[in-house]
Design a protein around this motif. Sequence first.
Motif, PDB file in Angstrom:
ATOM      1  N   PRO A 138      39.762  -7.182 -36.596  1.00 39.73           N
ATOM      2  CA  PRO A 138      40.627  -7.550 -36.894  1.00 39.73           C
ATOM      3  C   PRO A 138      42.278  -7.676 -37.684  1.00 39.73           C
ATOM      4  N   ILE A 139      42.930  -7.801 -36.100  1.00 40.23           N
ATOM      5  CA  ILE A 139      44.516  -7.885 -36.946  1.00 40.23           C
ATOM      6  C   ILE A 139      44.949  -9.009 -36.989  1.00 40.23           C
ATOM      7  N   GLY A 140      44.952  -8.861 -37.881  1.00 42.48           N
ATOM      8  CA  GLY A 140      46.249 -10.051 -38.780  1.00 42.48           C
ATOM      9  C   GLY A 140      47.423 -10.176 -38.961  1.00 42.48           C
ATOM     10  N   SER A 213      35.387 -13.516 -40.126  1.00 43.37           N
ATOM     11  CA  SER A 213      34.781 -12.747 -39.959  1.00 43.37           C
ATOM     12  C   SER A 213      32.942 -12.991 -38.694  1.00 43.37           C
ATOM     13  N   MET A 214      32.777 -14.590 -39.524  1.00 44.13           N
ATOM     14  CA  MET A 214      31.916 -14.741 -38.713  1.00 44.13           C
ATOM     15  C   MET A 214      32.015 -14.884 -36.422  1.00 44.13           C
ATOM     16  N   ILE A 215      33.516 -15.775 -36.820  1.00 44.40           N
ATOM     17  CA  ILE A 215      33.338 -15.510 -35.338  1.00 44.40           C
ATOM     18  C   ILE A 215      34.181 -14.311 -34.390  1.00 44.40           C
ATOM     19  N   ALA A 216      33.896 -13.058 -35.455  1.00 53.31           N
ATOM     20  CA  ALA A 216      34.079 -11.747 -34.897  1.00 53.31           C
ATOM     21  C   ALA A 216      32.579 -11.418 -34.618  1.00 53.31           C
ATOM     22  N   ALA A 217      31.700 -11.719 -35.407  1.00 52.94           N
ATOM     23  CA  ALA A 217      29.951 -11.614 -35.344  1.00 52.94           C
ATOM     24  C   ALA A 217      29.436 -12.377 -33.964  1.00 52.94           C
ATOM     25  N   ASN A 226      29.269  -3.163 -31.700  1.00 49.53           N
ATOM     26  CA  ASN A 226      28.491  -2.377 -33.406  1.00 49.53           C
ATOM     27  C   ASN A 226      28.563  -2.370 -35.119  1.00 49.53           C
ATOM     28  N   GLN A 227      30.145  -3.051 -34.728  1.00 52.74           N
ATOM     29  CA  GLN A 227      30.505  -2.603 -36.080  1.00 52.74           C
ATOM     30  C   GLN A 227      32.206  -3.251 -36.159  1.00 52.74           C
ATOM     31  N   ILE A 228      32.538  -4.472 -37.277  1.00 53.26           N
ATOM     32  CA  ILE A 228      33.466  -5.169 -37.653  1.00 53.26           C
ATOM     33  C   ILE A 228      33.706  -4.363 -38.744  1.00 53.26           C
ATOM     34  N   VAL A 229      35.271  -3.979 -38.026  1.00 55.62           N
ATOM     35  CA  VAL A 229      36.231  -3.057 -39.468  1.00 55.62           C
ATOM     36  C   VAL A 229      37.115  -3.814 -39.357  1.00 55.62           C
ATOM     37  N   LEU A 230      36.811  -3.904 -41.075  1.00 57.54           N
ATOM     38  CA  LEU A 230      37.745  -4.956 -41.958  1.00 57.54           C
ATOM     39  C   LEU A 230      38.692  -3.976 -42.339  1.00 57.54           C
ATOM     40  N   SER A 231      40.231  -4.796 -43.000  1.00 56.47           N
ATOM     41  CA  SER A 231      41.443  -4.006 -43.615  1.00 56.47           C
ATOM     42  C   SER A 231      41.155  -4.924 -45.181  1.00 56.47           C
ATOM     43  N   ASN A 232      40.124  -4.804 -45.869  1.00 52.61           N
ATOM     44  CA  ASN A 232      40.630  -5.342 -47.227  1.00 52.61           C
ATOM     45  C   ASN A 232      41.061  -4.102 -47.963  1.00 52.61           C
ATOM     46  N   ALA A 269      20.889 -10.609 -39.536  1.00 53.99           N
ATOM     47  CA  ALA A 269      20.509 -11.653 -38.157  1.00 53.99           C
ATOM     48  C   ALA A 269      20.397 -10.451 -37.355  1.00 53.99           C
ATOM     49  N   THR A 270      20.571  -8.893 -37.088  1.00 52.73           N
ATOM     50  CA  THR A 270      21.109  -8.781 -36.109  1.00 52.73           C
ATOM     51  C   THR A 270      20.066  -7.672 -36.137  1.00 52.73           C
ATOM     52  N   GLY A 271      18.803  -7.565 -37.038  1.00 52.10           N
ATOM     53  CA  GLY A 271      18.040  -6.185 -36.594  1.00 52.10           C
ATOM     54  C   GLY A 271      18.346  -5.012 -37.256  1.00 52.10           C
ATOM     55  N   GLY A 272      19.704  -4.823 -38.235  1.00 48.29           N
ATOM     56  CA  GLY A 272      20.141  -3.931 -38.804  1.00 48.29           C
ATOM     57  C   GLY A 272      21.035  -2.919 -37.365  1.00 48.29           C
ATOM     58  N   ALA A 273      21.339  -3.806 -36.838  1.00 48.90           N
ATOM     59  CA  ALA A 273      22.656  -2.983 -35.811  1.00 48.90           C
ATOM     60  C   ALA A 273      24.210  -3.785 -35.973  1.00 48.90           C
ATOM     61  N   LEU A 274      24.637  -5.164 -36.538  1.00 54.09           N
ATOM     62  CA  LEU A 274      25.736  -4.670 -36.798  1.00 54.09           C
ATOM     63  C   LEU A 274      26.312  -4.213 -38.250  1.00 54.09           C
ATOM     64  N   LYS A 275      27.068  -3.216 -37.806  1.00 49.99           N
ATOM     65  CA  LYS A 275      28.015  -3.274 -39.891  1.00 49.99           C
ATOM     66  C   LYS A 275      28.948  -3.633 -39.748  1.00 49.99           C
ATOM     67  N   TYR A 276      29.279  -3.727 -40.715  1.00 49.57           N
ATOM     68  CA  TYR A 276      30.375  -4.569 -41.575  1.00 49.57           C
ATOM     69  C   TYR A 276      31.171  -4.526 -42.510  1.00 49.57           C
ATOM     70  N   PHE A 277      32.228  -3.421 -42.597  1.00 49.94           N
ATOM     71  CA  PHE A 277      33.216  -3.121 -43.704  1.00 49.94           C
ATOM     72  C   PHE A 277      34.695  -2.559 -44.019  1.00 49.94           C
ATOM     73  N   SER A 278      35.513  -2.807 -44.811  1.00 48.35           N
ATOM     74  CA  SER A 278      36.312  -2.555 -44.506  1.00 48.35           C
ATOM     75  C   SER A 278      36.852  -1.002 -45.164  1.00 48.35           C
ATOM     76  N   LEU A 279      37.636  -0.619 -44.228  1.00 49.53           N
ATOM     77  CA  LEU A 279      38.192   0.756 -43.636  1.00 49.53           C
ATOM     78  C   LEU A 279      38.894   1.029 -44.410  1.00 49.53           C
TER      79      LEU A 279
END
Length: 445
Positions: A138-140, A213-217, A226-232, A269-279
């Motif tokens: 995601p780019i803000g 984040s939900m829309i990104a999912a 397989n991963q959403i990388v936030l910048s928080n 929701a994805t059986g462990g496939a989707l990761k989500y974290f802030s870099l």
Amino acid sequence: MTLTEHFLIERPSFDPATGKAVFTYGLDDLRFTETLTLPAGADPSAAASPSFAKLLELTAIVLGVSYFKLKAPFVIAAPEIALSEAERAFTIDVYENGLGEFYARNNLMRFGKLSIEAPLDSEATRPTLDLPNRTLLPIGGGKDSLVSVDLLTHTGVAFSPFAVNPKGPIITSIAVIGTPPVYVTRTLDAEMIRLGKEPGYYNGHVPSTAINSMIAALCSVLFGYNQIVLSNERSASEGNVEFDGRETNHQYSKSLGFELLIASILSDATGGALKYFSLLRPYSEARIASLFTHETKFDHVFSSCNRNFRLTGNDGPLWCGECPKCHFVFLIFAPFMAKDRLLSIFGKNLLDNPAHEGSFRELAGLAGQKPWECVGEILEAAACLYTLTRHADWHDAAVVKAVKADLFAQYGEPALQLAMAECLTDSHDHHIPPALAAKVAAYAV
């Protein structure tokens, strides 16, 4: 104000042919419809998967905060959406802590009082999806996600920029990044927007990071990431005020606590496939500012000023120079960036205007309260101001001279020195996969 009995969330729908998702809500006799238009070309099998269906339902719940807040009832009803115990807890968290600022500023007591009425989903996890090893970023439009761009680029992680309703600095920043983006159009119900300005209805801040984040999912499952990388940053976990027995935080959905909660929900929701974290979770805002100085190509396309992100748009400069966001970003850049470069970005010296003194005092905890904005920790701002009192380029600036005595009296010079050192020390309290964390740490020196 008479409270409505409940807020109704209906089952959402999605048409893979058009990429349109439709969400419907009810509040008393009011009905609202919101749409998301996702890119064309989604994988039909992904759209038909149990994981996507679950994520679509959870997205409906999170998007609903924009409509719920018109009346802020005590009951949330989703009769067609089955929720696990973890998803119920997630829902209450979004509608309580995610709306914490909204409650505080409207003096509404809701903490510990909301309930969710929905069928129980006994299936804790879905079958594991087969998602490619790709990153959605995601780019803000501000400095933070552009530092993530630099970190990912230099550690060899391919990514696609992502944005909802891109405008202004988001578009110009992505143009400089030069990688094809994933864009989603979110169309809010016009009647909700109108009622939010009318007497008899509430209005206020919603957890936009949770929403996006939900829309990104949804896009991750449909288009294979397989991963959403936030910048928080770590500063986002600090709240603003105590209200109704809790700390309320303008940036709650950017906090580490919420990151861990939503990461678990998306994984289930994805059986462990989707990761989500802030870099950027290991870093303070000041540390991120120092990392930003390594690259100059974004200097005149990025902005953190909220005037660029209004629904009505902004035809003015990238930085208004008057708001707490502008003041905070200028303040944390000043210790690390050449003065002429910083003045070129902002167009003026925000620390040399006596009219700004009150704003900088609030940022540094010398007056009032921490602004309801995405700004860093109070002690962090104080530490940066302290550094400027000893900086050849800034010690004579009007604001720096005006606050120096009070800054030293309130905190003491040793404490301010220690605070600045801590700002530049990376935290180990993060959720970054170990291999990537090691590569980023090696580069970000």
